[in-house]
Design a protein around this motif. Structure first.
Motif, PDB file in Angstrom:
ATOM      1  N   ARG A 100      -4.534   8.722  12.917  1.00  0.00           N
ATOM      2  CA  ARG A 100      -3.861   7.418  12.970  1.00  0.00           C
ATOM      3  C   ARG A 100      -2.443   7.576  13.546  1.00  0.00           C
ATOM      4  O   ARG A 100      -1.979   6.707  14.292  1.00  0.00           O
ATOM      5  CB  ARG A 100      -3.801   6.773  11.569  1.00  0.00           C
ATOM      6  CG  ARG A 100      -5.143   6.405  10.972  1.00  0.00           C
ATOM      7  CD  ARG A 100      -5.912   5.373  11.775  1.00  0.00           C
ATOM      8  NE  ARG A 100      -5.183   4.170  12.078  1.00  0.00           N
ATOM      9  CZ  ARG A 100      -5.500   2.949  11.639  1.00  0.00           C
ATOM     10  NH1 ARG A 100      -6.562   2.779  10.846  1.00  0.00           N
ATOM     11  NH2 ARG A 100      -4.789   1.891  11.999  1.00  0.00           N
ATOM     12  N   ASP A 126      -6.067   3.919   5.977  1.00  0.00           N
ATOM     13  CA  ASP A 126      -6.396   3.045   7.101  1.00  0.00           C
ATOM     14  C   ASP A 126      -5.666   1.705   6.993  1.00  0.00           C
ATOM     15  O   ASP A 126      -5.104   1.216   7.967  1.00  0.00           O
ATOM     16  CB  ASP A 126      -7.916   2.833   7.158  1.00  0.00           C
ATOM     17  CG  ASP A 126      -8.598   3.877   8.052  1.00  0.00           C
ATOM     18  OD1 ASP A 126      -7.993   4.255   9.083  1.00  0.00           O
ATOM     19  OD2 ASP A 126      -9.712   4.316   7.718  1.00  0.00           O
ATOM     20  N   GLU A 127      -5.682   1.132   5.800  1.00  0.00           N
ATOM     21  CA  GLU A 127      -5.014  -0.161   5.609  1.00  0.00           C
ATOM     22  C   GLU A 127      -3.517  -0.029   5.904  1.00  0.00           C
ATOM     23  O   GLU A 127      -2.928  -0.872   6.596  1.00  0.00           O
ATOM     24  CB  GLU A 127      -5.230  -0.648   4.168  1.00  0.00           C
ATOM     25  CG  GLU A 127      -4.487  -1.911   3.778  1.00  0.00           C
ATOM     26  CD  GLU A 127      -4.905  -3.145   4.576  1.00  0.00           C
ATOM     27  OE1 GLU A 127      -6.079  -3.186   5.025  1.00  0.00           O
ATOM     28  OE2 GLU A 127      -4.058  -4.043   4.787  1.00  0.00           O
ATOM     29  N   ALA A 128      -2.910   1.032   5.416  1.00  0.00           N
ATOM     30  CA  ALA A 128      -1.477   1.230   5.643  1.00  0.00           C
ATOM     31  C   ALA A 128      -1.194   1.337   7.144  1.00  0.00           C
ATOM     32  O   ALA A 128      -0.244   0.717   7.652  1.00  0.00           O
ATOM     33  CB  ALA A 128      -0.998   2.493   4.922  1.00  0.00           C
ATOM     34  N   VAL A 141       0.868  -1.183   0.000  1.00  0.00           N
ATOM     35  CA  VAL A 141       0.000   0.000   0.000  1.00  0.00           C
ATOM     36  C   VAL A 141       0.902   1.230   0.000  1.00  0.00           C
ATOM     37  O   VAL A 141       1.896   1.281   0.722  1.00  0.00           O
ATOM     38  CB  VAL A 141      -0.889   0.020   1.264  1.00  0.00           C
ATOM     39  CG1 VAL A 141      -1.719   1.308   1.298  1.00  0.00           C
ATOM     40  CG2 VAL A 141      -1.803  -1.188   1.274  1.00  0.00           C
ATOM     41  N   ASP A 195      -3.096   0.221   9.646  1.00  0.00           N
ATOM     42  CA  ASP A 195      -3.324  -1.082  10.290  1.00  0.00           C
ATOM     43  C   ASP A 195      -2.039  -1.913  10.203  1.00  0.00           C
ATOM     44  O   ASP A 195      -1.608  -2.541  11.168  1.00  0.00           O
ATOM     45  CB  ASP A 195      -4.475  -1.824   9.610  1.00  0.00           C
ATOM     46  CG  ASP A 195      -5.842  -1.159   9.872  1.00  0.00           C
ATOM     47  OD1 ASP A 195      -5.908  -0.268  10.758  1.00  0.00           O
ATOM     48  OD2 ASP A 195      -6.816  -1.519   9.189  1.00  0.00           O
ATOM     49  N   ARG A 196      -1.442  -1.885   9.038  1.00  0.00           N
ATOM     50  CA  ARG A 196      -0.214  -2.668   8.849  1.00  0.00           C
ATOM     51  C   ARG A 196       0.941  -2.111   9.686  1.00  0.00           C
ATOM     52  O   ARG A 196       1.713  -2.862  10.257  1.00  0.00           O
ATOM     53  CB  ARG A 196       0.191  -2.657   7.360  1.00  0.00           C
ATOM     54  CG  ARG A 196      -0.809  -3.366   6.466  1.00  0.00           C
ATOM     55  CD  ARG A 196      -0.335  -3.357   5.024  1.00  0.00           C
ATOM     56  NE  ARG A 196      -1.364  -3.914   4.138  1.00  0.00           N
ATOM     57  CZ  ARG A 196      -1.170  -4.197   2.848  1.00  0.00           C
ATOM     58  NH1 ARG A 196       0.007  -3.970   2.292  1.00  0.00           N
ATOM     59  NH2 ARG A 196      -2.144  -4.701   2.110  1.00  0.00           N
ATOM     60  N   GLU A 237      -9.421   4.536   2.608  1.00  0.00           N
ATOM     61  CA  GLU A 237      -9.269   3.100   2.913  1.00  0.00           C
ATOM     62  C   GLU A 237      -7.799   2.701   2.862  1.00  0.00           C
ATOM     63  O   GLU A 237      -7.347   1.857   3.642  1.00  0.00           O
ATOM     64  CB  GLU A 237     -10.020   2.219   1.910  1.00  0.00           C
ATOM     65  CG  GLU A 237     -11.437   2.647   1.591  1.00  0.00           C
ATOM     66  CD  GLU A 237     -11.468   3.754   0.547  1.00  0.00           C
ATOM     67  OE1 GLU A 237     -11.206   3.453  -0.635  1.00  0.00           O
ATOM     68  OE2 GLU A 237     -11.749   4.920   0.918  1.00  0.00           O
ATOM     69  N   GLU A 238      -7.071   3.286   1.921  1.00  0.00           N
ATOM     70  CA  GLU A 238      -5.649   2.936   1.814  1.00  0.00           C
ATOM     71  C   GLU A 238      -4.870   3.467   3.010  1.00  0.00           C
ATOM     72  O   GLU A 238      -3.970   2.802   3.523  1.00  0.00           O
ATOM     73  CB  GLU A 238      -5.064   3.516   0.525  1.00  0.00           C
ATOM     74  CG  GLU A 238      -5.542   2.821  -0.727  1.00  0.00           C
ATOM     75  CD  GLU A 238      -4.936   3.454  -1.978  1.00  0.00           C
ATOM     76  OE1 GLU A 238      -3.898   2.952  -2.440  1.00  0.00           O
ATOM     77  OE2 GLU A 238      -5.490   4.481  -2.460  1.00  0.00           O
ATOM     78  N   VAL A 296       4.208  -1.378   3.294  1.00  0.00           N
ATOM     79  CA  VAL A 296       3.736   0.002   3.162  1.00  0.00           C
ATOM     80  C   VAL A 296       4.866   0.827   2.537  1.00  0.00           C
ATOM     81  O   VAL A 296       6.001   0.796   3.024  1.00  0.00           O
ATOM     82  CB  VAL A 296       3.355   0.602   4.528  1.00  0.00           C
ATOM     83  CG1 VAL A 296       2.958   2.078   4.368  1.00  0.00           C
ATOM     84  CG2 VAL A 296       2.228  -0.188   5.159  1.00  0.00           C
TER      85      VAL A 296
END
Lengths: 390, 390
Positions: free
Chosen positions: A304, A375-377, A29, A379-380, A372-373, A347
């Motif tokens: 975040r 957030d996904e980044a 991501v 999360d990782r 969304e990206e 990431v």
């Protein structure tokens, strides 16, 4: 083959190297390169398709300074920014992106061993362009403790008899710092005192958050004869791939820059000039506001980061779409930190060292990516950070 | 402002200056800049419009060396030209036109005071690119008396310990000369003997007339490690305004060139890379043959020149779409001759002096223009010439 010193002295900026490395990391991501996730707006694409059918000139060389209708539209935009008349004929040329405008500006001014003042951290490619020109980048550190504020003493101490140019990227990539009117006033005074040219990179001038004003160097008439301002369509109109931007400068500078432009690319891509014309003249009233979208993304990304206070501290960006957090907990170089984030967290980020000596121990995160990206980044990164604690 | 020596040493080529001057001459007919009169083919424009609707990546930065599908298609084309495998990953990069490929090649090789051999007359922009790099153009005259043939003695005499590069434009703009296999063999031998790099500009390789073969420098495997070849989509596919071309070179050269490419333009315009991909992969079988069209135009232009034997003599071009007649009857410089043709006959031509010292007393005529335009231009020149007799 023996290569020229100028290319041995430069490198592909880490901003571009990371995406290349990322090709080997499936599903990575990206918070890396500054590409807005949104497509070029439909109204621009539709207009271009229409012209592709009806106007054969769209496929041919333009006059070398640019398509006349676009130059005239750009002069109108500039007049609005500067609050004075702008002559599209003599003071503007259309470049293959703001990058080419900056490149032509620096190679037109900087001779071997000339010194160029660069705020630090600052945009990586300015450093490479100075080195390419045979010049010496002289870094003027900004104070992270006071929200990357300008240190007038540091600026004045950096000036020598060899100093020729100050580059002012505002809002500043990678920190999102916006120079205040008072800070610009100080830069203007130094430039006049020591007879320096100012190259302004105002690519992100439309992206200043929280209702803050954007003070442009265009609003200082006393430096009009020493100011070269470069602008982009890439970010404001989600047109990064089209390679179109422009330079606004005194006619004598435009004349020199056009010689380089001619020798390097002949003209900006004509179809992209048409797209830029559409961007400026055909915008529907209900078109989504990219600034509102990016403000939301910034707020998400900062929230975040707030959840990762054991790993990062940061100065909230005032403009552009980057944040430049400092990392704690580890002695990794920023290059290693970014590589481990890539390979272990999947990431993409940009190592801070690419942005000058003060960039070390930081990474640059772009919030051009969709929510969304982001957030996904994160999360990782959170998972990765948890293991880093072990 | 004080400008850098490199820009003070160069000029906008006359090829671009003449159309700018011509804006002040309403109704001027152009035999000037090398723009094919035909529009970019419909199959390319249609495909681009389709992608504009369906593929958001068309508006974003590409990876910096180019769109992978295009690099791979280009590698296939090159493999056909070279008769060997070509690695699209390491040996190719997609440039913002052949001009940018040539620019990156020269600035990557030429240091201050390095010498570069240029055939004379030759393409004006090569001269500017050498001067921009701080190098010294060393002109190797071709023999007009023997159809612009290579004079091996002149080539060898031009080599000094400072010589670093030979530029070989083939077919040669502005004369339309095509180097024979024997002439290339001689250039190859000299390059190997003196350890010189060869930069090949084979923009017009598809345009060789009268069934004559085109010997490419790609067919000499012994120079593979010293050869940088540059190609264009502009002329073959009537895509001059799209600014897309490519470089084929050893990986070590590509690595250096990409640094310059990154600092100058980031990437070639993505939409133009898509158009180039369409050009290579979506061509319908019944698409008109641009070479047949240009052969007819050449024959027309030469027949019109034959009617002006009191004014012009010429060597018939074997390739490209230029003819480079020598004028008689007048002591005017080629600059003055072209200016008078512009203002008095309203015909745009390019003064021969732009193409090197041997270009004086010539003008360059392009037959990219439509047949009616060629006829109209020559009707005007005939009238002008009749008065010149008075």
């Amino acid at each position: 083959m023996r290569f020229a010193k100028r290319v041995e002295n430069i490198q592909v900026s880490a901003i571009k190297r990371m995406p290349l490395l990322a090709r080997e990391v499936p599903g990575a991501v990206s918070l890396g390169q500054g590409i807005p996730s949104v497509a070029t707006p439909a109204y621009i694409r539709r207009k271009v398709s229409e012209w592709l059918e009806t106007d054969p000139a769209i496929g041919k060389y333009s006059l070398q300074p640019g398509v006349p209708a676009l130059k005239s539209a750009v002069a109108g935009v500039l007049a609005g920014k500067a609050g004075r008349e702008v002559d599209g004929e003599s003071e503007v040329f259309i470049a293959a992106g703001a990058m080419e405008a900056l490149f032509t500006a620096l190679v037109s001014l900087v001779d071997q061993d000339d010194e160029v003042l660069l705020f630090d951290p600052g945009y990586a490619s300015h450093i490479e362009q100075v080195l390419f020109s045979g010049g010496r980048p002289v870094f003027v550190p900004l104070s992270e403790e006071t929200d990357w504020s300008l240190d007038e003493g540091a600026l004045r101490r950096a000036v020598t008899p060899r100093t020729k140019v100050i580059v002012v990227c505002n809002p500043l990539n990678p920190t999102g710092k916006v120079f205040s009117a008072a800070e610009l006033q100080c830069i203007v005074a130094v430039a006049r005192e020591y007879d320096l040219a100012i190259i302004a990179d105002e690519t992100y001038d439309f992206l200043v958050y929280d209702g803050r004003p954007f003070p442009s160097l265009l609003s200082f008439p006393e430096i009009r004869d020493r100011l070269i301002s470069c602008y982009s369509f890439s970010k404001q109109f989600a047109m990064t791939g089209w390679r179109v931007g422009y330079m606004y400068a005194p006619p004598s500078v435009i004349d020199q820059a056009l010689k380089v432009h001619d020798a390097a690319v002949i003209c900006a891509p004509t179809i992209s000039q048409y797209a830029a014309l559409a961007a400026l003249t055909a915008r529907p009233d209900d078109e989504a506001d990219i600034k509102a979208i990016l403000q939301r993304r910034r707020d998400l990304l900062l929230s975040r980061l707030d959840r990762l206070q054991d790993l990062f501290s940061y100065v909230a960006p005032q403009g552009a779409y980057y944040v430049f957090p400092r990392y704690r907990k580890t002695q990794l170089t920023s290059e290693m930190f970014a590589l481990r984030l890539l390979h272990e967290a999947r990431v993409i980020t940009i190592p801070g060292s690419a942005f000058g000596p003060s960039g070390e121990d930081h990474i640059r995160l772009s919030y051009g990516a969709a929510e969304e990206e982001i957030d996904e980044a994160f999360d990782r990164i959170e998972l990765w950070n948890a293991k880093l604690n072990d």
